[in-house]
Each structure stands twice: as C-alpha cells, then as structure tokens.
Enzyme design. Sequence first.
Site, PDB file in Angstrom:
ATOM      1  N   GLU A 172       0.832  -1.199   0.000  1.00  0.00           N
ATOM      2  CA  GLU A 172       0.000   0.000   0.000  1.00  0.00           C
ATOM      3  C   GLU A 172       0.877   1.263   0.000  1.00  0.00           C
ATOM      4  OE1 GLU A 172      -3.592   1.908   2.722  1.00  0.00           O
ATOM      5  OE2 GLU A 172      -2.055   0.674   3.687  1.00  0.00           O
ATOM      6  N   LYS A 180      -9.759   1.362  -1.720  1.00  0.00           N
ATOM      7  CA  LYS A 180      -9.802   0.993  -0.313  1.00  0.00           C
ATOM      8  C   LYS A 180     -11.165   1.388   0.247  1.00  0.00           C
ATOM      9  CE  LYS A 180      -6.981   1.459   3.900  1.00  0.00           C
ATOM     10  NZ  LYS A 180      -5.751   2.063   4.467  1.00  0.00           N
ATOM     11  N   CYS A 230      -4.988  -3.169   3.540  1.00  0.00           N
ATOM     12  CA  CYS A 230      -4.606  -2.853   4.904  1.00  0.00           C
ATOM     13  C   CYS A 230      -5.788  -2.870   5.869  1.00  0.00           C
ATOM     14  CB  CYS A 230      -3.861  -1.512   4.917  1.00  0.00           C
ATOM     15  SG  CYS A 230      -2.837  -1.230   6.391  1.00  0.00           S
TER      16      CYS A 230
END
Length: 289
Positions: free
Chosen positions: A44, A119, A153
């Site tokens: 990321e 995300k 994440c």
Amino acid sequence: MAIRVSAVQYHLHTISSFAEFAARCEHYIRTAGEYGAEFILFPEFLTTQLMSIGNEQGEALGIEDLPQFTERYREMFSGYARKYAVHIIGGTHVLRRNDKLYNVAHLFYPDGRIAEQAKLHITPAEVEGWNMGAGEGLEVFQTDKGTIAMLTCYDIEFPEIVRMARAKGADVIFCPSCTDDRHGFHRVRYTSHARAIENQVYVVLTGTVGSLPTVDLMRANFGQAAVITPNDIPFPPQGLLAEGEIGGDMIITADLDLELLYRVREHGSVTTWRDRRTDLYTDWTEGGR
C-alpha cells in the site's frame, strides 16, 4: 492447481526521479520472475515514494500531487506485466475523482488489462491527514489462475468485507499494507490470520519498510510480508507458508495449492465456511449458497 506468488517488502527511501522509482520496481519484478512467480504483490501507498522527488523549491510533494503520476504509474506497471508475463498487484496509488482523493489498489494483467479496487475502510489518520475518501463497492477479479480479491490494509480488519469477497468466489485475498508501528502491523497481521481461518482462503500480505524523511505520514514504516493459510492439518501449523524478515528489503515466494484448499473446505478438521449459522447472521452468498 497451484499459484506461485511473490510479495515485496518494498524499501521506501528518498528518490530523485520517476525513472529511479521505475527501475526499483522492475528490479523486484525481475527478481520475482526468476523465482517463477505468477502474481507479484507490492505494498500500500507504494507511490508515496514519488512525493520525495520534490518540487522546484526542493520541498516534498503533497498527497494531492500524486494523481499527476497516474498515467506513468499505469503505463509502467502495465508494461512490466506484459513484458514479464505476470500479474502485478501494483500496491496502491492515489487517484482523484470528483475533487476527492482515493487510495486504489491496481491489478495489472499480462494481457494489458488493468483492474481497480478502491480501499473501502479509511483510517482516522488518512481522513484527517490526507482527506481520503472511501471506495463504494467490492469487486473480485477473474484470472486464468483463479479468482482473487484486493483488500487494502485496514480493510482486512473487517470480517464482513472478507466474507463478501469469499461469497463472490475469491480464493486468494491480496492485502497491500502500510503500517508505521508494531501496533498497526500486528492488527493487520493478526486479522489476516483470522480472515484466512474464517473463510478458508489464502491471504497474501505485504507492507512497506524504510522511511521517507521528507514526506508527512510516511516517516516511519514497520512491515513484513507473509503468505497465510487456514489452520488445518494439511497446512503449516502456524498457518504460514512464508514470511519475510521484519524491516528487510526483500521478496518472499510461495505456492498456493487451490486443490488442497478445496479439499479442506469439504473434509477439513473444521469447515468454517460451510458451518456458518446463516440462520442467525447475514449470508453474503447469492441465493444463500
């Protein structure tokens, strides 16, 4: 069917040009290619390294400047995917849409196609420090090696979204990550193991290492790559096929046996996906399968 995957513990440091960034990325891709990798995962916020190039006044670029590199980023990784005949999850890159910034994972296919997954869950620091927006929906991606998902994440810390990915057919979750300390790292690592157990999927995880001294929110990085399995007898006892050395500039590689995964789902010591109590909580599969 087996898939060979490599995960890059990418070392962040100050650079002076996009060409330097591209050369570094190709180094990792060529190295993974020498191991026969079919999928290569970068972490990321990979392209925050470009912010260290700075402007004409010698000041680091801001997060709002990253979208200017989008075309070069996409051309670079798409070219490498074709050149080396591999699937590349090019970490994440910041895109601007309707005057809002989004942190977007990219899948580059060997035939030149590009897929995106924004995300979905944004940390307080990303909202307050960078004014990041959250993606609107989850997709899974068909490849000639199987169905995958990209969850970035913080996303992996939410059981529901991984349930949805599994319900849509994903067998492998690629999780590019960026954490600055041990607390954040272990949150992502521990929940990756939980998601692999709950959904009987593989999770391929990696993070950034090194530092960008001139870039806000990227001055510290604590990361380690790992290839994570369900915890059952056919797999390693700790649910780990491979892991890197914490903080090291390196690549790890492992083979994901999909047939073994399917057998464990049917005849494992536990069958967590099949044994869900969907009479008590949400069934994310279409038609309740």
